[in-house]
Write a protein that holds these residues in place. Sequence first.
Motif, PDB file in Angstrom:
ATOM      1  N   ALA A 249       1.518  -3.232 -17.001  1.00 33.95           N
ATOM      2  CA  ALA A 249       1.250  -2.970 -15.651  1.00 33.95           C
ATOM      3  C   ALA A 249       0.981  -2.679 -14.268  1.00 33.95           C
ATOM      4  N   ALA A 250       0.481  -1.090 -15.134  1.00 34.25           N
ATOM      5  CA  ALA A 250      -0.174  -0.432 -14.486  1.00 34.25           C
ATOM      6  C   ALA A 250      -1.853  -0.819 -14.622  1.00 34.25           C
ATOM      7  N   MET A 251      -2.778  -1.698 -15.773  1.00 29.28           N
ATOM      8  CA  MET A 251      -3.717  -2.837 -15.572  1.00 29.28           C
ATOM      9  C   MET A 251      -3.437  -3.728 -14.125  1.00 29.28           C
ATOM     10  N   LEU A 252      -2.332  -4.595 -14.432  1.00 27.59           N
ATOM     11  CA  LEU A 252      -2.376  -5.533 -12.886  1.00 27.59           C
ATOM     12  C   LEU A 252      -2.222  -4.687 -11.928  1.00 27.59           C
ATOM     13  N   ALA A 253      -1.459  -3.749 -11.891  1.00 23.90           N
ATOM     14  CA  ALA A 253      -1.591  -2.449 -10.630  1.00 23.90           C
ATOM     15  C   ALA A 253      -3.067  -2.796 -10.496  1.00 23.90           C
ATOM     16  N   THR A 254      -3.828  -1.830 -11.091  1.00 21.52           N
ATOM     17  CA  THR A 254      -5.683  -2.235 -11.019  1.00 21.52           C
ATOM     18  C   THR A 254      -5.943  -3.012 -10.032  1.00 21.52           C
ATOM     19  N   LEU A 255      -5.780  -4.460 -10.774  1.00 18.50           N
ATOM     20  CA  LEU A 255      -6.411  -5.526 -10.758  1.00 18.50           C
ATOM     21  C   LEU A 255      -5.797  -5.460  -9.104  1.00 18.50           C
ATOM     22  N   MET A 256      -4.576  -5.690  -8.195  1.00 23.64           N
ATOM     23  CA  MET A 256      -4.017  -5.416  -7.638  1.00 23.64           C
ATOM     24  C   MET A 256      -4.650  -5.037  -6.137  1.00 23.64           C
ATOM     25  N   LEU A 257      -4.342  -3.783  -6.722  1.00 21.32           N
ATOM     26  CA  LEU A 257      -5.348  -2.610  -5.902  1.00 21.32           C
ATOM     27  C   LEU A 257      -6.990  -2.882  -5.511  1.00 21.32           C
ATOM     28  N   ALA A 258      -7.543  -3.398  -6.376  1.00 22.37           N
ATOM     29  CA  ALA A 258      -8.872  -3.298  -6.344  1.00 22.37           C
ATOM     30  C   ALA A 258      -8.849  -4.669  -5.173  1.00 22.37           C
TER      31      ALA A 258
ATOM     32  N   LEU B 104      -5.444   8.507   5.679  1.00 22.52           N
ATOM     33  CA  LEU B 104      -3.698   7.833   5.513  1.00 22.52           C
ATOM     34  C   LEU B 104      -3.287   6.956   6.046  1.00 22.52           C
ATOM     35  N   LEU B 105      -4.358   6.073   6.766  1.00 26.71           N
ATOM     36  CA  LEU B 105      -3.387   4.703   6.757  1.00 26.71           C
ATOM     37  C   LEU B 105      -2.941   3.504   5.577  1.00 26.71           C
ATOM     38  N   LEU B 106      -3.874   3.907   4.586  1.00 23.87           N
ATOM     39  CA  LEU B 106      -3.438   3.508   3.307  1.00 23.87           C
ATOM     40  C   LEU B 106      -2.054   3.278   2.650  1.00 23.87           C
ATOM     41  N   PRO B 107      -0.344   4.255   2.792  1.00 22.70           N
ATOM     42  CA  PRO B 107       0.544   4.052   2.210  1.00 22.70           C
ATOM     43  C   PRO B 107       0.943   2.863   3.081  1.00 22.70           C
ATOM     44  N   LEU B 108       0.204   2.782   4.413  1.00 22.40           N
ATOM     45  CA  LEU B 108       0.814   1.033   4.822  1.00 22.40           C
ATOM     46  C   LEU B 108       0.599  -0.743   4.507  1.00 22.40           C
ATOM     47  N   ILE B 109      -0.834   0.033   3.768  1.00 25.78           N
ATOM     48  CA  ILE B 109      -1.471  -0.989   3.502  1.00 25.78           C
ATOM     49  C   ILE B 109      -1.640  -1.479   1.797  1.00 25.78           C
ATOM     50  N   ILE B 110      -1.062   0.042   0.919  1.00 28.99           N
ATOM     51  CA  ILE B 110      -0.604  -0.836  -0.725  1.00 28.99           C
ATOM     52  C   ILE B 110       0.757  -1.350  -0.348  1.00 28.99           C
ATOM     53  N   PRO B 111      -0.074  -3.110  -1.247  1.00 34.23           N
ATOM     54  CA  PRO B 111       1.547  -3.390  -2.015  1.00 34.23           C
ATOM     55  C   PRO B 111       2.877  -2.429  -2.278  1.00 34.23           C
ATOM     56  N   PRO B 112       3.753  -2.748  -1.457  1.00 34.80           N
ATOM     57  CA  PRO B 112       5.010  -1.568  -1.916  1.00 34.80           C
ATOM     58  C   PRO B 112       5.186  -1.609  -3.753  1.00 34.80           C
ATOM     59  N   ILE B 113       4.855  -2.675  -4.093  1.00 36.34           N
ATOM     60  CA  ILE B 113       4.697  -2.424  -6.012  1.00 36.34           C
ATOM     61  C   ILE B 113       4.469  -1.109  -6.136  1.00 36.34           C
ATOM     62  N   ILE B 114       2.568  -1.355  -5.374  1.00 34.46           N
ATOM     63  CA  ILE B 114       2.213  -0.076  -6.287  1.00 34.46           C
ATOM     64  C   ILE B 114       2.410   1.233  -6.109  1.00 34.46           C
ATOM     65  N   SER B 115       3.473   0.903  -4.264  1.00 31.28           N
ATOM     66  CA  SER B 115       3.767   2.680  -4.311  1.00 31.28           C
ATOM     67  C   SER B 115       5.174   2.753  -5.136  1.00 31.28           C
ATOM     68  N   ALA B 116       5.657   1.884  -5.068  1.00 34.61           N
ATOM     69  CA  ALA B 116       6.891   1.941  -6.114  1.00 34.61           C
ATOM     70  C   ALA B 116       6.505   2.651  -8.063  1.00 34.61           C
ATOM     71  N   MET B 117       5.580   2.230  -7.867  1.00 30.69           N
ATOM     72  CA  MET B 117       4.956   2.920  -9.654  1.00 30.69           C
ATOM     73  C   MET B 117       4.910   4.310  -8.631  1.00 30.69           C
ATOM     74  N   ALA B 118       4.192   3.940  -8.168  1.00 27.46           N
ATOM     75  CA  ALA B 118       3.855   5.764  -7.981  1.00 27.46           C
ATOM     76  C   ALA B 118       4.656   7.276  -7.466  1.00 27.46           C
TER      77      ALA B 118
END
Lengths: 282, 271
Positions: A249-258, B104-118
Motif C-alpha cells: 500500500a505504501a509503495m502505491l501511495a508513494t507512486l501516486m504522491l510522486a 499549507l495547501l497540500l492537504p487539499l491536493i494530496i489524494p484523500p486515500i493518502i490522507s486517510a492512510m496518514a
Amino acid sequence: MPVVLRSANTYWLLVLPFLAAVAFLYLAPIANILWLSFTDPQPGLGNYAKLATSDSLARIVWTTLRICLLTTVISVFLGYALAYAIVHALAREQRWMLTLVLISFWISVLVRTFSWLMLLGHNGVVNNALQATGLTDAPIAFMRNELGVLIGMVQYMIPYAVLPLLTNMQGLDRRVLDASRSLGASNRQTFLRIFLPLSMPGIFAASLLVFIISLGFYVTPAILGGGKVLMVAEYISVQILVTLRWGTAAMLATLMLAGVLVLLALMNRFMKLGALFGGGGR
Amino acid sequence: MRRGLAERVNRLAAWLILLFLVAPALVAIPVSLTPKAFLSMPQGEYSLRHFIHLFTSPAWLSSFWQSAVIATCATILATLVGTLAAIGLWRISSRASEVVRAFLLLPLIIPPIISAMAFYRLWIPLKLLDSYAGLILAHTILAAPMVLITVSASLANFDPRLEQASRNLGASMPTTLWRVILPSIRPGIYGGAIFAFILSWDEVVVALFISKFSVYTLPRRMWNGIRENTDPTVAAAAVVLIAATLVAYFIYDIAQRRRAAGRIDERSNDQ
C-alpha cells in the motif's frame, strides 16, 4: 530594522497553529508512509520490484492510468465546450449556467454515485427506458465495468475542468478576437487560429487538475466499478483494511504522491492553484 | 450580434452537458418516495415512509448528529487556524511565506486515500482512532486550506494602508486584527467556513479509515447503504443532502452578490 523584524515575527505566530498541525499531524505521517514503502516487510526495493513481477499489480496501475487519461480527455473536451458557451452567453443565461456548474460542483459525491447506481443498473431508469422504447431488448451493462466508472468520473470532473478554463477564457483580450474578425477572418478561422491557441494554457491546467484528482479518486470507481474495475486507491484501501499489507500500500501511495506532486509542479506554471476554488467564474 | 450555426450548436451542447451534470442527482427524489421496502422507482403510489424512517431511526439520527457535531467543530477550528494563517502570510508576504502557503495547501491536493492512510497511521499510537477528536482533527486539517484560500482572496482586496493607519494611531496588533482587519474580510471568512463545513459533512474516505463503531458519520452510513444497495432510506438521506446543499449554496451566493455589490458601491463613492 528591529521593529520590522519583531512585527514579522509576531505575524509568523498567526501562521504557527496551522503550520504545526499540518507538519506534525499530516506531513509527518505521510513521510512515515513513504519510509514504509522501503522498509516493510523488509528493507529494500522489494515493494517496487513487485510492479515488475506481479501481473495483478501492473494491471491495476495500468487500469488506473487508462481510466484517468480517458476521464481527463472527455471531461476537458466537454468542459471546454461548456466554458466556451458560458463565456459567450448573454449575462442572464451566463448566470444560470454558472449556477448549475457550481451546484453540481457542490452536490455530494455519494449522492451522485448513488444516483448513477439508480440510473445505470440492470433494472435502472436508463435500461428500462431503452427497453420500453424498443431501442434494446436486453439490459445493457452500464455498471460494474469501465463504462460505468467513466460516466461517474466524467460527471464529477467536468466542473473541475470548467473552472480553470473559464478563468483562462475570461482573461483573454477580446480586442484580439475583434481584430481577427475585422481583418476578414471567418468565425471558424478566428476560433482555430486565435481563440484555441490562446486558451491552451487553460486546457493544460484543466487537464492536469482533472488528471491529478482522478488519480486518487476512490468513491465513484469503488461503487460503480462494483469490485470489477480495481483502481489504485481502492486497492490501497484493501491492502490496509483487509489484508494488512502496509508495504505494498505504501509503495502505491508513494507512486501516486510522486505523480501528483510532479504534475502539480507542472501545473503551477500555468495557473495559480488558489484561483481554482471559490467559483472561478466570478 | 448574429449567432452562427456553430454558436447555436455549442449553446445546445452546453445545456445538454449542464443537464448531464445536474439532472442525475434528481433521480434520488422519486426513489426516496417509493412505498416498497427495497430500492425501486415508485409506480403510481408514493410514500414518505423512508423519510419517516430516516428521522426516527436511532442509527440514522445518531449519524446526523455525529456528522453535525464533527462538521461544526472542524469548521470552527479550520476557520480559526485558516484565517489566522491567511492574515499572517498576507502580512509577511515574502518568498518564505509563499513556500509556506504552498505547503499549507497540500492537504487539499494530496489524494484523500493518502490522507486517510496518514491519519490512520498516526491516530493508532495517539489513541485517536474511532473518536470524535480524531475525526475533528483530521477534518480540520483537510478543511483549513479552503479557508486559507477564501480569506486570502478577501485580503487581496483589502487596503494594507488601513492596517498601517490603525497601528500608527497606536492600536495594538490584537485590536487591529479584531477591529480593522477581521470586519473587512468577513465575506471571505464566511465563504471559507461554508466550504469547510460542506467538506467535513461530506467526507467519507478518511472517515472509512479512522472511524469504526463509536463514531459513524452520515456519509459513512450512506456509503454502507449504497454498497449493500437495498435500503431506500439512503435515497431519502440523499434528498435531504441535496436540499441542504442547495440551501448552503444559495446562502453563499447571496453573500457573494452582496459583497460584489458592496465593492461597486465603494468604487462609486471613490469617484
